[in-house]
Design an enzyme around this catalytic site. Structure first.
Site, mmCIF file in Angstrom:
data_model
loop_
_atom_site.group_PDB
_atom_site.id
_atom_site.type_symbol
_atom_site.label_atom_id
_atom_site.label_comp_id
_atom_site.label_asym_id
_atom_site.label_seq_id
_atom_site.Cartn_x
_atom_site.Cartn_y
_atom_site.Cartn_z
ATOM 1 N N GLU A 46 0.668 -1.107 0.004
ATOM 2 C CA GLU A 46 0.073 -0.065 0.059
ATOM 3 C C GLU A 46 0.909 1.049 -0.045
ATOM 4 O O GLU A 46 0.659 2.206 0.681
ATOM 5 C CB GLU A 46 -0.967 0.048 1.214
ATOM 6 C CG GLU A 46 -2.049 -1.206 1.092
ATOM 7 C CD GLU A 46 -2.755 -1.228 2.533
ATOM 8 O OE1 GLU A 46 -2.755 -0.285 3.455
ATOM 9 O OE2 GLU A 46 -3.629 -2.041 2.324
ATOM 10 N N GLU B 222 -6.228 -11.112 -1.241
ATOM 11 C CA GLU B 222 -7.131 -10.628 0.103
ATOM 12 C C GLU B 222 -8.488 -10.747 -0.320
ATOM 13 O O GLU B 222 -9.191 -9.785 0.017
ATOM 14 C CB GLU B 222 -6.626 -9.380 0.832
ATOM 15 C CG GLU B 222 -5.170 -9.370 0.859
ATOM 16 C CD GLU B 222 -4.723 -8.338 1.608
ATOM 17 O OE1 GLU B 222 -5.586 -7.585 2.284
ATOM 18 O OE2 GLU B 222 -3.289 -7.822 1.799
HETATM 19 C C1 XIL Z 1 -6.058 -6.668 8.492
HETATM 20 C C2 XIL Z 1 -6.313 -8.097 9.633
HETATM 21 O O1 XIL Z 1 -7.145 -8.572 8.896
HETATM 22 C C3 XIL Z 1 -6.857 -7.491 10.789
HETATM 23 O O2 XIL Z 1 -6.997 -8.437 11.660
HETATM 24 C C4 XIL Z 1 -6.102 -6.354 11.542
HETATM 25 O O3 XIL Z 1 -6.662 -5.718 12.420
HETATM 26 C C5 XIL Z 1 -5.563 -5.245 10.443
HETATM 27 O O4 XIL Z 1 -5.023 -5.723 9.149
HETATM 28 N N1 XIL Z 1 -4.963 -5.200 3.889
HETATM 29 C C6 XIL Z 1 -3.965 -5.883 4.097
HETATM 30 C C7 XIL Z 1 -3.909 -6.765 5.575
HETATM 31 O O5 XIL Z 1 -2.936 -6.015 3.646
HETATM 32 O O6 XIL Z 1 -2.932 -6.939 6.057
HETATM 33 C C8 XIL Z 1 -5.137 -6.102 6.141
HETATM 34 O O7 XIL Z 1 -5.416 -7.339 7.218
HETATM 35 C C9 XIL Z 1 -6.382 -5.930 5.567
HETATM 36 C C10 XIL Z 1 -6.203 -5.010 4.538
#
Ligand code: XIL
Length: 382
Positions: free
Chosen positions: A164, A288
């Protein structure tokens, strides 16, 4: 719907010691036998992954073993988890996941080395109330990556090295972003140089690992183009980058408001993104996937939050239809797409129901009781 026990092609067997998993289910007796395996169905396309945490690794183990052949640590490999204080590396929970993956023949994705979130304050601090110097921060970045990638060498085959780094408008994420939680001190102290430095350090630590840049909302035209330009520049400079991760946090409904990011959350826009990145010769991982059932940008009162009771079969069907369209797109681009990972396993444990709001969401393929949803059936039908 999955009452019939369909015979899976043995040759395409993914992760699971299939006989054992199915045998165990059958022995319980109450459940109908053998829901066909998602990962086995997709064996000729790409591995199917799930993000796991220390709880779900146990509570969702049956689903994991049956349907997935890749895992990602949801939080356990992030900076704050593996180096909470300077020089103290803690790998226990992540090592458990690596062991699980190995035991079940699954791939292990590494997530994530450099991010503006979930990174402890000490990393950016000079210990006297000010920022660390460029030299100190670069040395910390390099040591972190050398240690973490070195530790998991041979276990983790791909790393989301930088996560990001670009904003929705296509500009680099800086330390000056309006929302405090959007600010990147990596950029604030090192400028954009931290990106190439991270990839180089990861490659030095494990020359065999695939190194990815991971980003969300890649369907936004300005962001897509900016990520492309950045990657092109890195490749031209000889920086070891092998792929791009598309987070793909989706929603059942596109937004009708052009100022909302999800206005652009279409199959067409995401397809352009996949094609553009693939044109650089990079692999694409969908890293994701989940699909919120709320309309992006719309305000919901707590009384309007959906529950297991009000998440109706009709809403579930809409979600299934859209899941079907995205998976059709992913299959179409199987040359470029070499992994697809869900951000979770079942609706009883999803970051969307935890993060910020307490709004219950239903974004995954399995319901709160771990039963396959319509979306599961839909993406199995091709
Ligand atoms: C999220 C997790 O799912 C949560 O448990 C944590 O509190 C915050 O992070 N993008 C990403 C992930 O790259 O690492 C994130 O994961 C969700 C958004």
């Amino acid at each position: 719907m999955w009452l019939a026990c369909s015979k899976a092609p043995e040759a395409a067997s993914p992760a699971s010691p299939t006989g054992a998993a199915e045998g165990a289910q059958a022995a319980v007796g109450a459940e109908p036998a053998a829901v066909p395996s998602l990962a086995r169905k997709y064996a000729d396309f790409f591995p199917i992954g799930a993000a796991v945490n220390s709880r779900t690794l146990k509570s969702h183990a049956d689903l994991l073993v049956q349907h997935f052949n890749s895992i990602t640590a949801e939080n356990e490999m992030k900076f704050e988890s593996v180096q909470p204080t300077e020089g103290n590396f803690t790998f226990g929970p992540a090592d458990e996941m690596v062991a699980f993956a190995r035991q079940h023949g699954m791939k292990m994705r590494g997530h994530t080395l450099v991010w503006h979130r979930q990174t402890p304050d000490w990393v950016f601090s000079n210990g006297a109330g000010g920022n660390a110097s460029k030299e100190v921060l670069l040395a910390r970045l390099e040591k972190h990556i050398a240690t973490v990638v070195g530790h998991f060498k041979g276990s983790v085959y791909v790393w989301d090295v930088v996560n990001e780094a670009i904003m929705d408008d296509g500009k680099f994420r800086t330390a000056e972003e309006q929302e405090p939680d959007q600010r990147s001190k990596w950029h604030g102290i090192l400028g954009t140089s931290y990106i190439a430095a991270a990839f180089r350090a990861a490659h030095a630590a494990d020359p065999g690992a695939k190194l990815f840049y991971n980003e969300y909302r890649n369907y936004l035209p300005a962001k897509r183009q900016a990520v492309y330009e950045m990657l092109k520049g890195l490749l031209a400079d000889g920086v070891p980058v092998h792929g791009v991760g598309l987070q793909a946090h989706l929603s059942t409904e596109q937004s009708t408001d052009p100022s909302n990011h999800a206005y652009y959350q279409s199959i067409e826009e995401l397809e352009k993104t996949i094609q553009l990145y693939a044109s650089l010769g990079l692999e694409v991982h969908v890293t994701e996937v989940d699909m919120s059932v709320y309309v992006p940008g719309q305000k919901y009162e707590p009384s309007q939050f959906l529950t297991v009771e009000t998440f109706t079969p009709e809403l579930e069907a809409r979600q299934a239809e859209r899941y079907g369209q995205f998976f059709e797109l992913f299959r179409k681009h199987q040359q470029a797409i070499t992994s697809v990972t869900f951000w979770g396993i079942a609706d009883d444990e999803t970051w969307l129901s935890q993060f910020r709001s307490r709004r219950t969401d239903f974004p995954l393929l399995f319901d709160t009781k771990h039963r396959p949803k319509q979306a599961f059936e839909r993406i199995m039908k091709f």
